[in-house]
Design an enzyme around this catalytic site. Structure first.
Site, PDB file in Angstrom:
ATOM      1  N   TYR A  39       0.838  -1.200   0.000  1.00  0.00           N
ATOM      2  CA  TYR A  39       0.000   0.000   0.000  1.00  0.00           C
ATOM      3  C   TYR A  39       0.874   1.251   0.000  1.00  0.00           C
ATOM      4  CZ  TYR A  39      -3.987  -3.008   1.027  1.00  0.00           C
ATOM      5  OH  TYR A  39      -4.953  -3.974   0.952  1.00  0.00           O
ATOM      6  N   ASN A  56     -12.450  -0.084  -5.205  1.00  0.00           N
ATOM      7  CA  ASN A  56     -12.312  -0.509  -6.599  1.00  0.00           C
ATOM      8  C   ASN A  56     -13.558  -1.308  -6.996  1.00  0.00           C
ATOM      9  OD1 ASN A  56     -11.575  -1.615  -9.063  1.00  0.00           O
ATOM     10  ND2 ASN A  56     -10.031  -2.980  -8.202  1.00  0.00           N
ATOM     11  N   CYS A  79      -6.543  -5.112  -7.853  1.00  0.00           N
ATOM     12  CA  CYS A  79      -6.284  -4.715  -6.465  1.00  0.00           C
ATOM     13  C   CYS A  79      -5.758  -5.886  -5.626  1.00  0.00           C
ATOM     14  CB  CYS A  79      -7.535  -4.112  -5.837  1.00  0.00           C
ATOM     15  SG  CYS A  79      -9.006  -5.135  -5.986  1.00  0.00           S
ATOM     16  N   HIS A  80      -5.937  -7.101  -6.093  1.00  0.00           N
ATOM     17  CA  HIS A  80      -5.424  -8.266  -5.362  1.00  0.00           C
ATOM     18  C   HIS A  80      -3.899  -8.288  -5.303  1.00  0.00           C
ATOM     19  CE1 HIS A  80      -5.699  -9.562  -9.590  1.00  0.00           C
ATOM     20  NE2 HIS A  80      -4.660 -10.346  -9.327  1.00  0.00           N
ATOM     21  N   GLU A 106      -1.459 -16.367 -10.554  1.00  0.00           N
ATOM     22  CA  GLU A 106      -0.627 -15.531 -11.423  1.00  0.00           C
ATOM     23  C   GLU A 106       0.846 -15.909 -11.300  1.00  0.00           C
ATOM     24  OE1 GLU A 106      -1.450 -11.368 -10.789  1.00  0.00           O
ATOM     25  OE2 GLU A 106      -3.471 -11.530 -11.622  1.00  0.00           O
TER      26      GLU A 106
END
Length: 178
Positions: free
Chosen positions: A110, A133, A141-142, A168
């Site tokens: 963040y 979001n 945002c993950h 991912e």
């Protein structure tokens, strides 16, 4: 006065059923299974006062969203190319734009994101904007984690965040990061 119509559809994903909401201008909401339908409805009526919401399985933007989500979950898509109809403050929009710059399969904190938008002391506000979001996964945002590397704060639930990040990472490993 013409009433705005939104179209709502559902997509069965590996992380649960996602709710896809489109307007004539673009994708305006992608809600995770953890979000109760009443919360989605409240959000939509707040952002789009007087809106009419219908289900249309033939909605071309909803179908394109599903195609791109299929490609993402198959490991063949790293970014999305969809028109978005986002409503937020200028600060929120700057945070959402910065989220799009986080490379697939990577994370940042963040505070890193607050620095990236030129507001290094606005870490908490950055976190709140991330939490607002409206189109998770599409705006990734993950990929934002706590400064200490811990998984924190995610509207879809931490198990979904962990799954998305792991997915991912695995795709990056098998494709050589391409």
């Amino acid at each position: 006065m013409t009433r705005l119509h939104l179209t709502i559809n559902h997509y069965n994903s590996p992380v649960g059923i996602l709710t896809i909401v489109t307007s004539p201008a673009g994708l305006c909401r992608l809600a995770f299974a953890a979000e109760p339908a009443a919360v989605t409805s409240t959000y939509l009526t707040k952002v789009f006062p007087g809106v009419a919401i219908t289900t249309d399985e033939q909605d071309s933007l909803a179908r394109e969203t599903m195609v791109q989500l299929d490609e993402y979950f198959a490991g063949r898509r790293r970014t999305f190319n969809l028109p978005l109809d986002l409503h937020g403050t200028p600060f929120q929009r700057s945070v959402w734009a910065a989220l799009l710059e986080i490379p697939y399969g990577t994370t940042c904190s963040y505070s890193d994101l607050a620095r990236a938008i030129g507001r290094p002391r606005a870490t908490r506000a950055t976190g709140q904007a991330i939490g607002s979001n409206p189109v998770g996964i599409i705006i990734p945002c993950h990929r934002v984690i706590g400064k200490n590397g811990r998984l924190v704060g995610f509207g879809g639930g931490l198990a979904v965040k962990e799954w998305l990040l792991g997915f991912e990472h695995r795709v990056n490993q098998t494709s050589g990061g391409k």
